[in-house]
Scaffold this active site. Structure first.
Site, PDB file in Angstrom:
ATOM      1  N   HIS A  29       0.843  -1.194   0.000  1.00 62.21           N
ATOM      2  CA  HIS A  29       0.000   0.000   0.000  1.00 62.21           C
ATOM      3  C   HIS A  29       0.879   1.245   0.000  1.00 62.21           C
ATOM      4  O   HIS A  29       1.280   1.733   1.070  1.00 62.21           O
ATOM      5  CB  HIS A  29      -0.905   0.018   1.235  1.00 62.21           C
ATOM      6  N   HIS A 264      -3.865   3.342  -3.532  1.00 67.24           N
ATOM      7  CA  HIS A 264      -4.107   2.896  -2.161  1.00 67.24           C
ATOM      8  C   HIS A 264      -3.444   1.557  -1.867  1.00 67.24           C
ATOM      9  O   HIS A 264      -2.676   1.440  -0.919  1.00 67.24           O
ATOM     10  CB  HIS A 264      -5.615   2.783  -1.892  1.00 67.24           C
ATOM     11  N   GLU A 416     -16.941  -3.735  25.017  1.00 69.02           N
ATOM     12  CA  GLU A 416     -16.151  -4.963  25.137  1.00 69.02           C
ATOM     13  C   GLU A 416     -14.944  -4.982  24.192  1.00 69.02           C
ATOM     14  O   GLU A 416     -13.839  -5.357  24.600  1.00 69.02           O
ATOM     15  CB  GLU A 416     -17.033  -6.195  24.874  1.00 69.02           C
ATOM     16  N   HIS A 478     -28.167 -14.469  25.250  1.00 69.33           N
ATOM     17  CA  HIS A 478     -27.123 -14.324  26.263  1.00 69.33           C
ATOM     18  C   HIS A 478     -26.525 -15.672  26.681  1.00 69.33           C
ATOM     19  O   HIS A 478     -25.713 -15.712  27.616  1.00 69.33           O
ATOM     20  CB  HIS A 478     -27.689 -13.622  27.495  1.00 69.33           C
TER      21      HIS A 478
END
Length: 672
Positions: A29, A264, A416, A478
């Site tokens: 890149h 890119h 998280e 859950h």
């Protein structure tokens, strides 16, 4: 013809090395290294405090290339400034065995502070590094002497800002006022698919101001004076982290491709490289040529050594004036844990075995923390908003707040993934041993950060509670049927699912004292588990990851049960019924598969004999990984569908995890 200034020559050296290396590899890149070369020149030549001859000295500034696909940027910088990264390694970019892999790798290339590539995690790591510096400074710095005093710098691009983890981490960074974190946003409006106006039109400046950041906008990323002025302004205040938004041209210097997505993620091509060097007035078309003038201007070995020596003198003065603090800080710099921890842990484990209790292993985990953590000065706890449920707060914890960062417990909020990536940054910075908690179900949110910790060999600890259908009424959303198996698939991650308070205490001991170069995941229950009877040898063997808990009377079983966590007690009770009928049954508790697999073949054979073909595996979760132990002749009792919403006891009955139902299935299996 305009002769480039020395600063332009230095920036162009980055561009030339990057495009030549990528061209030779036919992979890479070039856009980001070429577009950010001017920013890098200002930062690394005029501001960054580092020593190429000692990449690990404690008070160095940290530099994170969050947009890690632009790896030739950092490799060029390391090579030019004098790190142990030769031109031969630059020429060997992305090749097998080189020090210049496709994305920067921590522990592999000298001077690389973190492994980046999965976008967004680098800036989150930088948040962790800046937090580590602030916490350590609050703990050890004195009015007259400040041995902890450095900045964390990060480069990031559009992709990092689009990834959600950047929101999680940067939001917390603003809340905690991490004023020595300075991030440079490479705002070129191009990603692989093209112009980002089609999919990324956020008002990034206002977004970061809303987080509580200091934002400096409209900096010309190719104007050295503007870049330096922005850095000076960022350093002029230390109440907020700073985002410097640099307007840049991707692939700057390539006359036919700059500013387009074509530069890119693909080599420029020989003709474009020739045209670029001519446009830059580069003194040679020869690949990898850098003039001596540029090397001399970039070389930071002498100045870096001087900066470190000045700090060493300051630290010597600090140790003389504050000997107790100095000794503690030096131990933290060296990653040392306090003496006597192993003996303390062994005494605690023996005490638990002598005083049986029926406890949820999440409660057993908190008890183990209460026993161990107050004796470990580097421990840094935390949870993603679930501390009362995860039970991750130990006696003596002090919460870190925006007003007072002198604590040892981070409230990460409902973040998280951000928590995991910030924990990685804390561990990478050194001086802290971080752990963090959440429900096991939400390990899926944090999974890539956990993977990166394992890849980088970082000591972090995850406290994952509410495992499987024991969650009960919260239902299938859950109930983490598959998550334990997901975690076990990650190389260099140690996963422990303990059966009672004794195994939990051993798991914590392993996580803190043994697993110094790997993360650990503790899989813990919400419901109480009965404590198992063991002798001293069995207690010692828990640390081997698997051991014989109950054996056949003659030590020669005809059937072997293998179980983990909440199913160990179930296996013991079913085995007792079978034994009463005259069956020779062995029960193996296997709290950590990876740890057991690391034992020698003789030990593993002694625990699970290969000639005993009748085997039963019990775990309330995915069965996919257990056939290695069950074999073609074995029986695996698990759950391969999502759960239901009901009290836990009803769910264990529904899915067949009761003594009577397991006994019936095993009896049928043995009768075949």
């Amino acid at each position: 013809m305009t002769t480039p200034t020395l600063r332009q020559l230095c920036a162009n050296a980055i561009r030339v090395l990057s495009m030549d290396a990528i061209q030779k590899a036919n992979s890479g890149h070039p856009g980001a290294p070429m577009g950010m070369a001017d920013i890098a020149e200002v930062l690394w030549r005029r501001n960054l405090k580092h020593n190429p001859q000692n990449p690990k000295w404690p008070n160095r500034d940290r530099f994170v290339l969050s947009n890690g696909h632009g790896s030739m940027l950092i490799y060029s910088l390391l090579h030019l400034t004098g790190y142990d990264l030769s031109l031969a390694e630059i020429k060997n970019f992305r090749q097998l065995g080189s020090l210049t892999p496709g994305h920067p790798e921590y522990g592999h290339t000298p001077g690389v502070e973190t492994t980046t590539g999965p976008l967004g995690q680098g800036i989150a790591n930088a948040v962790g590094m800046a937090l580590a510096e602030k916490l350590l400074a609050a703990e050890f710095n004195q009015e007259d002497l400040k041995p902890v005093d450095h900045y964390t710098y990060a480069f990031l691009g559009d992709g990092c800002l689009m990834e959600g983890v950047s929101h999680e981490a940067c939001s917390l960074a603003g809340t905690l006022g991490l004023g020595k974190l300075i991030a440079f946003y490479d705002s070129n409006k191009i990603s692989i698919d093209g112009d980002t106006d089609g999919w990324f039109t956020d008002n990034t400046a206002e977004r970061f101001r809303a987080y509580g950041w200091n934002v400096i906008e409209d900096v010309d990323g190719h104007n050295s004076e503007q870049i330096q002025a922005a850095i000076d302004a960022a350093k002029g205040q230390q109440e907020k982290p700073t985002l410097i938004i640099c307007k840049t041209v991707i692939g700057k210097g390539a006359p036919n491709k700059e500013g387009t997505h074509h530069v890119h993620g693909a080599p420029l091509g020989a003709e474009e490289i020739k045209a670029t060097k001519e446009a830059l007035h580069w003194p040679s078309l020869e690949p990898f040529y850098v003039p001596e003038e540029a090397y001399n201007a970039w070389n930071a070995r002498t100045t870096g050594q001087k900066v470190e020596e000045e700090w060493q003198a300051l630290f010597a003065n600090y140790k003389a004036r504050y000997p107790e603090l100095g000794a503690k800080l030096e131990a933290r710099f060296n990653g040392e844990l306090e003496a006597g921890l192993a003996e303390l842990a062994d005494q605690y484990i023996a005490q638990l075995q002598a005083e049986p209790k029926s406890l949820a292993t999440r409660a057993s985990s908190q008890n183990a923390l209460n026993a161990y953590a107050p004796h470990i000065s580097s421990i840094l706890g935390g949870s993603a908003d679930l501390a009362p449920s995860n039970l991750t707060i130990f006696k003596g914890c002090k919460s870190i707040t925006p007003a007072d960062v002198s604590g040892n417990y981070v409230h990460y909020g409902v973040r998280e993934f951000g928590m995991g990536a910030i924990m990685n940054g804390l561990a990478l910075h050194g001086n802290h041993l971080p752990y963090g908690g959440t429900f096991l179900m939400f390990s899926s949110y944090a999974l890539n950060a956990i993977r990166m910790a394992a890849l980088m060999k970082l000591q972090t600890v995850y406290v994952f509670t509410h495992d499987s259908i024991g969650v009960g009424e919260d239902g299938p959303t859950h109930q983490p049927i598959e998550n334990t198996e997901q975690l076990r698939l990650i190389p260099n991650l140690s996963v422990w699912r303990p059966a009672d308070q004794v195994e939990t205490a051993v798991a914590w001991k392993e996580a803190l004292l043994t697993n110094r170069s790997k993360p650990t995941a503790l899989i813990l229950t919400r419901q109480n588990l009965e404590q198992q009877e063991r002798n001293a040898e069995q207690v010692a063997n828990i640390a081997k990851g698997g051991y014989v808990l109950v054996d056949a009377p003659n030590g020669k079983p005809e059937v072997v049960f293998v179980a983990t966590g909440s199913e160990v007690d179930l296996a013991v009770k079913v085995a007792a019924k079978l034994t009463a009928e005259g069956k020779a049954v062995r029960v193996v508790s296997l709290p950590s598969v990876d740890t057991f697999e690391a034992q020698d073949a003789a030990y593993r054979e002694a625990v699970i004999p290969s000639d005993v073909r009748k085997r039963v595996v019990l775990e309330v979760g995915s069965t996919a990984g257990w056939y290695k132990y069950a074999g073609l002749d074995g029986l695996v009792l698990g759950i391969d569908r999502y759960g239901d919403s009901a009290p836990a006891g009803q769910l264990f009955d529904l899915f067949g995890f009761t003594v009577d139902k397991v006994y019936a299935k095993v009896a049928e299996y043995l009768a075949k």
